[in-house]
Design a protein around this motif. Structure first.
Motif, short mmCIF file in Angstrom:
data_model
loop_
_atom_site.label_atom_id
_atom_site.label_comp_id
_atom_site.label_asym_id
_atom_site.label_seq_id
_atom_site.Cartn_x
_atom_site.Cartn_y
_atom_site.Cartn_z
N ILE A 1 89.26 31.34 106.27
CA ILE A 1 89.32 31.45 107.73
C ILE A 1 88.01 32.00 108.28
CG2 ILE A 1 90.45 32.63 109.65
CD1 ILE A 1 93.04 32.55 107.93
N ASN A 2 87.49 33.05 107.64
CA ASN A 2 86.21 33.61 108.07
C ASN A 2 85.09 32.57 107.97
OD1 ASN A 2 87.09 36.17 108.79
ND2 ASN A 2 86.88 36.98 106.71
N ALA B 1 85.40 29.31 108.31
CA ALA B 1 85.55 28.39 109.43
C ALA B 1 85.03 29.00 110.73
CB ALA B 1 87.02 27.99 109.58
N LEU B 2 85.31 30.27 110.94
CA LEU B 2 84.85 30.94 112.17
C LEU B 2 83.34 31.10 112.19
CD1 LEU B 2 87.60 33.71 112.48
CD2 LEU B 2 87.35 31.69 113.92
N ASN B 3 82.76 31.43 111.04
CA ASN B 3 81.32 31.67 110.96
C ASN B 3 80.51 30.38 110.95
OD1 ASN B 3 81.64 34.47 110.88
ND2 ASN B 3 81.84 34.50 108.65
N ASP C 1 81.33 27.59 112.88
CA ASP C 1 81.92 26.84 113.98
C ASP C 1 80.86 26.34 114.95
OD1 ASP C 1 84.08 25.88 115.65
OD2 ASP C 1 83.71 27.58 116.96
N THR D 1 87.21 22.34 115.90
CA THR D 1 87.48 23.75 115.61
C THR D 1 88.93 24.00 115.18
OG1 THR D 1 85.71 24.55 117.06
CG2 THR D 1 87.49 26.09 116.57
N CYS E 1 89.50 22.65 111.66
CA CYS E 1 88.87 23.48 110.63
C CYS E 1 89.71 24.73 110.35
CB CYS E 1 87.47 23.89 111.06
SG CYS E 1 86.21 22.61 110.86
N LEU E 2 90.18 25.36 111.41
CA LEU E 2 90.98 26.57 111.24
C LEU E 2 92.30 26.28 110.54
CD1 LEU E 2 90.29 28.36 114.64
CD2 LEU E 2 89.58 29.13 112.37
#
Length: 270
Positions: free
Chosen positions: A127-128, A130-132, A134, A158, A161-162
């Motif tokens: 998850i991190n 995907a957030l980093n 994005d 987005t 991906c999450l």
């Protein structure tokens, strides 16, 4: 109106997902949905029973109960309510115990990976990631990506991906195609070294306009001409460079992720 309860000793996500899948087969009936999560004490179970009984009386017909309750004690309390119980846990666990010739652990929360530190840590890491990674904020970690989604703005990159990260532990990055990228059918230079990881998302221009108009009403960004131009050029890029892509116009994030996983032959990590 028919009241439906989704009851679990944890988040209730599984009960809700399975129950809603069944309820969609009855579109002519209006359902009032109630999620009762973390029913993990006798007091909470008794409170749930009271709510079920009240709803059944108000509706003049039994409430429906979809449960993934692990505790047999609390399951029996729910069964004694005035609602009709659909017990996902008990339906399958006894048959599994017979098939596997062993007793189940009857532990709470295992489906979310909390009981396995490596699994849970892996989900958080994905998850991190995907957030980093994005919206093309950085491309320096693309070497570590399992897949890189690309497409025009607001095509669903987005959330997909999450979901891939949360549900499957996939390291998913995404890169938005902007006007500068779409001036050519060539793959944008930051993506060239990772062509084998690319997967494209496309979308119907009218659908895209509706989504963008909510974000920036009456702007050039949300105009139908701009949407048509961007989608056409993005699809040309995908076709010319042999990049697999999927139309996200009328399918859910869950289905988009599932289809991408299947087509790309990626395997879930956890």
């Amino acid at each position: 109106m028919r009241t439906v309860f989704f009851i679990s000793d944890r988040t209730g996500i599984t009960a809700e997902a399975l129950g809603n899948s069944l309820l969609t087969q009855f579109p002519e009936i209006e359902f009032k949905r109630v999620n009762l999560a973390f029913i993990d004490t006798e007091k909470k179970a008794q409170s749930a029973v009271s709510l079920i009984n009240e709803a059944s009386e108000a509706d003049a017909q039994p409430a429906l109960i979809f449960s993934t309750q692990v505790s047999s004690e609390y399951r029996h309390l729910l069964e004694d309510s005035s609602g009709i119980m659909f017990d996902f846990f008990d339906t399958f666990i006894s048959q599994l115990e017979t098939t596997l010739e062993t007793k189940s652990s009857h532990e709470m929360g295992l489906s979310h990976g909390v009981g396995n530190k490596n699994t849970y840590s892996g989900r958080i890491d994905s998850i991190n990631f995907a957030l980093n990674n994005d919206d093309g904020l950085t491309t320096k970690y693309y070497d570590s990506a399992d897949i890189i989604l690309t497409g025009v703005s607001r095509s669903g990159k987005t959330p997909t991906c999450l979901f891939l990260a949360l549900q499957y532990g996939i390291y998913a990055a995404n890169y938005p195609l902007i006007d500068e990228d779409l001036n050519s059918i060539k793959i944008p230079s930051p993506l060239k070294p990772f062509k084998d990881k690319l997967y494209g998302l496309t979308i119907n221009p009218v659908r895209l306009q509706n989504i963008r108009d909510v974000r920036r009403s009456n702007s050039g960004y949300a105009s139908i001409e701009q949407c048509r131009k961007e989608v056409r050029r993005a699809e040309d890029m995908f076709v010319q460079n042999d990049i697999s892509f999927i139309d996200t116009s009328h399918i859910s994030i869950e289905e988009i992720a599932g289809r991408i996983l299947q087509k790309s032959k990626l395997e879930r990590r956890y």
